[in-house]
Structure formats: structure tokens, C-alpha cells
Scaffold this active site. Structure first.
Site, PDB file in Angstrom:
ATOM      1  N   ASP A   1       0.840  -1.205   0.000  1.00 53.70           N
ATOM      2  CA  ASP A   1       0.000   0.000   0.000  1.00 53.70           C
ATOM      3  C   ASP A   1       0.872   1.251   0.000  1.00 53.70           C
ATOM      4  O   ASP A   1       0.564   2.239  -0.670  1.00 53.70           O
ATOM      5  CB  ASP A   1      -0.902   0.009   1.244  1.00 53.70           C
ATOM      6  CG  ASP A   1      -1.814  -1.209   1.297  1.00 53.70           C
ATOM      7  OD1 ASP A   1      -2.147  -1.752   0.232  1.00 53.70           O
ATOM      8  OD2 ASP A   1      -2.190  -1.608   2.412  1.00 53.70           O
TER       9      ASP A   1
ATOM     10  N   ASP B   1       0.329  -1.588  10.160  1.00 51.81           N
ATOM     11  CA  ASP B   1       0.194  -1.553   8.689  1.00 51.81           C
ATOM     12  C   ASP B   1       0.663  -0.219   8.111  1.00 51.81           C
ATOM     13  O   ASP B   1       1.206  -0.170   7.018  1.00 51.81           O
ATOM     14  CB  ASP B   1      -1.283  -1.695   8.305  1.00 51.81           C
ATOM     15  CG  ASP B   1      -1.708  -3.140   8.126  1.00 51.81           C
ATOM     16  OD1 ASP B   1      -1.082  -4.016   8.741  1.00 51.81           O
ATOM     17  OD2 ASP B   1      -2.668  -3.364   7.370  1.00 51.81           O
TER      18      ASP B   1
END
Ligand SMILES: O=C(O)C(=O)C[C@H](O)[C@H](O)COP(=O)(O)O
Length: 312
Positions: A255, A291
Site C-alpha cells: 500500500d 500496517d
């Protein structure tokens, strides 16, 4: 003008210590989701970004809303009174092996529908970014993804698509046709090797990147993890090694990579510069166990290669 993205963000709980969750007494609570990880990374690089998604009418939904707002993201957080916020659990089984479980079937996030994405949001977007997770969540989420991609194309807004295959959500046979359809409708496509193979069949990285490009997008980018990346942009081929880091948890690197690439593309930078920031942001994401918490701000991009252990 703002980058538009939508999808499911979940509460994310992860073990503080290494080892089996069954023997873990302390869990950290945060949030995670491919599109919001991307949105946070992009915002930290100075780009305006809007995220849209559903969460439950619960405290975990409050947590998601607070975090996204705290990061400066314009968030249309839709509260669904009939379903809970989804949950993702991360176990650091060993120092080098992370396992992830999803508790998201029937979640609020999976109930996304076309009417959740206000047309005004699409009309004012500088770029639309979608992932292959959203179409796997439900029929309505798949229809929403296709509708928005088609609408963006009609409006002349560039579309970016990250395949992001999630085995827990669907099979390669189900994902393949959807991936091909979305690739053909996109301008910029990101995929890992295994993900590209689901769409275009097994092959070498050079074959995969070319076959994805042949489906339509002018920018086809293969994320190769610790091997860096390979891209075809407007007919030219580029490759770049990864930035070496001591990896704590690689989840979120993909990402971050996408955010790094698109931030530079929006700034009008050349493909080689886009890829350099992409591998750098991806490497930053690997340095912490959350994350997105490790995503860098622009003035931090040089930190991975600095020789100064302390900057004062
Ligand atoms: O939203 C989901 O379904 C997720 O799985 C959230 C993931 O933790 C990230 O999307 C990380 O993905 P990578 O950056 O490829 O490691």
C-alpha cells in the site's frame, strides 16, 4: 482536487510480543485496510485524499473515524446500524513470520453500495484509486467498484488499480475475470507477481508486466517485494531494487509503494522518480509492526539511507 479512494477499513489488533496468539496476554488495538493505509501514506506525502467506507455504529467505528481524521484525510465514514465494524488480527508467530486473520464476513464495510459514493466526490477527484479487495467483499461492493471506475473514465479521471488479491475472500478462478475487467478499465495497475499471474497466467516478471500492459493500462507496475519492482510506463521499461531495511513486518509495504508512486505521478515526476519514492515508502512500512504507522512524511524519505544515527 483530491485523490478518491474507498473500501473497507477494519479494527486491527496485533500481538505486542512474538509468539502464538494463544499465549499472548497483551494486544495492541489500531486500524488497518488497504485503501486507508494507502490514503494515510499519500496524505503524509502531502497529497489531499478522500476515503469513503462503511463502519459499524460501534466503538471500533469511532476509532477508525478518529484515526483517519487525525491523519488529515477527508473521510466520508458511513455508519451502518445493521452490521459491525470488521476486524483483522495479526499474529507475529515468529520474528520473521506474520499471520493475518480476517473477521469481516457480513461486516459494515462489506455492505458498501453505489449510493455511498457521492457523485460530487467523483467529479472533483484528480485520480481514483481502487483495490481488488473491494470487489471481493460482496456483490454490492463489486458493483460499486465497477460503477465508480466506469464513471471516473467517463469523467476523464485517471484510474489506478491495485490487484491486492486476498485468498481468504475469494478463489483465483473468481478473482481472475474481475481483475482482467478492472485492469482493462484502468490507467495505472499495480500487482505482485502471484496477483498478476491470477489475471494473466504464470510467467516471468517481464512477461507478467507486459501482459498486464497489453490489457490496456499505460502504466503497468509489478511489486516484487525485497526484489524491488519492474514497470512498463508508456512503452518504456524500468526496474529498481528494493531499499534494504531490517524488516519488522512487511504488511503494508504494498500500500505504501502505491502511495509513493502516485504521489510523485501527481507531482508530475518522471517514472524513475515515482518508482524510487515507491520503493522507499514500501521499505518504511516494513520498519514497524503496524500496517501504516511507519509511512514516512516527505521530509523523512531520506532517513533510510542516512549515515547519521542521530539527527539533532
Ligand atoms: O484491507 C485488507 O484486506 C488488508 O489486508 C489490509 C492489509 O493489511 C493491507 O492491505 C496490507 O497489504 P500489503 O501492503 O500488500 O502488505
Amino acid at each position: 482536487m483530491t485523490v478518491l479512494t474507498f473500501g473497507e477499513t477494519m479494527a486491527l489488533t496485533r500481538a505486542v510480543d512474538t509468539g502464538a496468539l494463544a499465549h499472548t496476554s497483551t494486544l495492541h488495538l489500531g486500524i488497518g485496510g488497504a485503501e486507508s493505509n494507502f490514503a494515510i501514506a499519500l496524505r503524509r506525502l502531502g497529497v489531499d485524499v478522500t476515503w469513503i467506507g462503511r463502519v459499524g455504529q460501534d466503538s471500533l467505528g469511532d476509532l477508525i473515524e478518529r484515526e483517519l481524521r487525525a491523519e488529515g484525510i477527508t473521510a466520508d465514514v458511513i455508519r451502518d446500524p445493521d452490521a459491525p465494524t470488521g476486524l483483522m488480527v495479526k499474529e507475529r508467530r515468529t520474528a520473521t513470520a506474520t499471520r493475518v486473520w480476517y473477521y469481516r464476513t457480513g461486516s459494515a464495510g462489506s455492505r458498501l453500495t453505489t449510493s455511498d459514493i457521492a457523485d460530487a466526490r467523483l467529479e472533483s477527484a484528480s485520480l481514483l484509486h481502487v483495490t481488488g479487495i473491494t470487489p471481493a467483499l460482496s456483490d454490492s461492493a463489486r458493483k460499486t467498484t465497477l460503477h465508480c471506475v466506469e464513471r471516473a473514465r467517463a469523467l476523464g479521471i485517471p484510474v489506478s488499480f491495485d490487484l491486492n488479491y486476498r485468498r481468504a475472500l475469494w478463489s483465483p478462478d473468481d478473482a481472475g475475470p474481475v481483475f482482467r475487467e478492472l485492469i482493462a478499465l484502468s490507467d495505472i495497475v499495480f500487482a505482485g507477481e502471484d496477483e498478476a499471474a491470477i489475471a494473466v497466467g504464470e510467467g516471468t516478471p517481464a512477461e507478467l508486466v507486459a501482459r498486464v500492459r497489453d490489457l490496456g493500462p499505460r502504466e503497468s507496475i509489478l511489486k516484487l517485494g525485497d526484489q524491488g519492482c519492474l514497470a512498463m510506463v508508456d512503452g518504456e521499461t524500468y526496474s529498481l531494487p528494493a531499499v534494504p531495511v531490517s524488516v519488522v513486518d512487511s504488511v503494508g509495504a504494498g500500500d505504501g509503494f502505491v502511495a509513493g508512486y502516485l504521489a510523485e505521478r501527481l507531482a508530475g515526476k518522471a517514472p524513475a522518480d515515482r518508482l524510487k519514492t515507491a520503493v522507499t515508502v514500501g521499505a518504511f512500512a516494513c520498519t514497524v509492526s503496524g500496517d501504516w504507522e511507519g509511512m514516512p512524511r516527505r521530509d523523512e524519505l531520506g532517513l533510510l539511507t542516512t549515515t547519521e544515527p542521530v539527527t539533532r
